[in-house]
Design a protein around this motif. Structure first.
Motif, PDB file in Angstrom:
ATOM      1  N   LEU A 120       5.647   3.083   9.498  1.00 41.70           N
ATOM      2  CA  LEU A 120       4.555   2.206   9.924  1.00 41.70           C
ATOM      3  C   LEU A 120       3.938   1.482   8.728  1.00 41.70           C
ATOM      4  O   LEU A 120       3.686   0.275   8.788  1.00 41.70           O
ATOM      5  CB  LEU A 120       3.494   3.021  10.668  1.00 41.70           C
ATOM      6  N   VAL A 121       3.725   2.202   7.643  1.00 47.54           N
ATOM      7  CA  VAL A 121       3.151   1.591   6.432  1.00 47.54           C
ATOM      8  C   VAL A 121       4.111   0.539   5.884  1.00 47.54           C
ATOM      9  O   VAL A 121       3.689  -0.556   5.473  1.00 47.54           O
ATOM     10  CB  VAL A 121       2.823   2.670   5.378  1.00 47.54           C
ATOM     11  N   ALA A 122       5.407   0.831   5.880  1.00 46.66           N
ATOM     12  CA  ALA A 122       6.392  -0.131   5.381  1.00 46.66           C
ATOM     13  C   ALA A 122       6.434  -1.374   6.265  1.00 46.66           C
ATOM     14  O   ALA A 122       6.526  -2.501   5.760  1.00 46.66           O
ATOM     15  CB  ALA A 122       7.764   0.523   5.315  1.00 46.66           C
ATOM     16  N   ALA A 123       6.362  -1.203   7.577  1.00 46.30           N
ATOM     17  CA  ALA A 123       6.403  -2.347   8.496  1.00 46.30           C
ATOM     18  C   ALA A 123       5.160  -3.218   8.334  1.00 46.30           C
ATOM     19  O   ALA A 123       5.249  -4.451   8.321  1.00 46.30           O
ATOM     20  CB  ALA A 123       6.526  -1.853   9.930  1.00 46.30           C
ATOM     21  N   VAL A 124       3.997  -2.594   8.206  1.00 52.22           N
ATOM     22  CA  VAL A 124       2.748  -3.358   8.049  1.00 52.22           C
ATOM     23  C   VAL A 124       2.748  -4.100   6.725  1.00 52.22           C
ATOM     24  O   VAL A 124       2.347  -5.265   6.653  1.00 52.22           O
ATOM     25  CB  VAL A 124       1.531  -2.426   8.185  1.00 52.22           C
ATOM     26  N   SER A 125       3.219  -3.468   5.661  1.00 50.94           N
ATOM     27  CA  SER A 125       3.217  -4.145   4.364  1.00 50.94           C
ATOM     28  C   SER A 125       4.232  -5.280   4.332  1.00 50.94           C
ATOM     29  O   SER A 125       4.008  -6.295   3.667  1.00 50.94           O
ATOM     30  CB  SER A 125       3.502  -3.151   3.239  1.00 50.94           C
ATOM     31  N   ALA A 126       5.336  -5.152   5.044  1.00 50.00           N
ATOM     32  CA  ALA A 126       6.333  -6.229   5.085  1.00 50.00           C
ATOM     33  C   ALA A 126       5.820  -7.412   5.906  1.00 50.00           C
ATOM     34  O   ALA A 126       6.120  -8.565   5.595  1.00 50.00           O
ATOM     35  CB  ALA A 126       7.637  -5.708   5.665  1.00 50.00           C
TER      36      ALA A 126
END
Length: 48
Positions: free
Chosen positions: A13-19
């Motif tokens: 989730l953190v990776a998707a939001v940051s991307a």
């Protein structure tokens, strides 16, 4: 095992939001007029 699944889900989730929060780079749009492939023949008369 549920803690590791939650940890992986949170990392995803953190990776998707940051991307998704990163602004898209500006792309240049360049228009180039193509050169003619061949020159049209010029009529010079029958016996020239």
């Amino acid at each position: 095992m549920s803690k590791s699944i939650m940890l992986l889900a949170m990392a995803g989730l953190v990776a998707a939001v940051s991307a998704c929060s990163r602004p898209a780079p500006q792309q240049e749009f360049v228009v180039v007029d193509p050169e003619p492939i061949s020159i049209e023949p010029v009529y010079t008369g029958k016996y020239k």
